[in-house]
Design a protein around this motif. Structure first.
Motif: not given
Length: 91
Positions: A19-39
């Motif tokens: 969860e902490r890793i995901v929070e950091r990734i989602l805070a990065d605008p460049a990575r958030a869209p991809i992370a959301t798709s993966v989740m």
């Protein structure tokens, strides 16, 4: 399906770390869209494997093989990312 208390405890610790890793990734605008798709894909895969209603024991047991099926699910929607969530970057 029996799962021992230690397995559940270790899984919970891993989930909190994740969860902490995901929070950091989602805070990065460049990575958030991809992370959301993966989740979303991982949620679909969990529902497919567990159903809508499940026990903590079933979830913990499934977690034991999550590296394999989770990586495959993630790469279906984002093949450009690596396998380590801590250091992947979009292509």
């Amino acid at each position: 399906m029996g799962v021992n208390e230690l397995s559940v405890q270790l899984a919970r610790e891993d989930w909190r770390s994740g969860e902490r890793i995901v929070e950091r990734i989602l805070a990065d605008p460049a990575r958030a869209p991809i992370a959301t798709s993966v989740m979303r894909e991982l949620q679909k895969e969990l529902r497919r494997r567990l159903g809508q209603t499940y026990t903590l024991a079933a979830l913990t047991a499934l977690y034991g093989d999550a590296d394999r099926w989770g990586r495959a699910a993630a790469q279906r929607v984002a093949p450009e990312i690596g396998c380590n969530a801590r250091d992947w970057k979009p292509a």
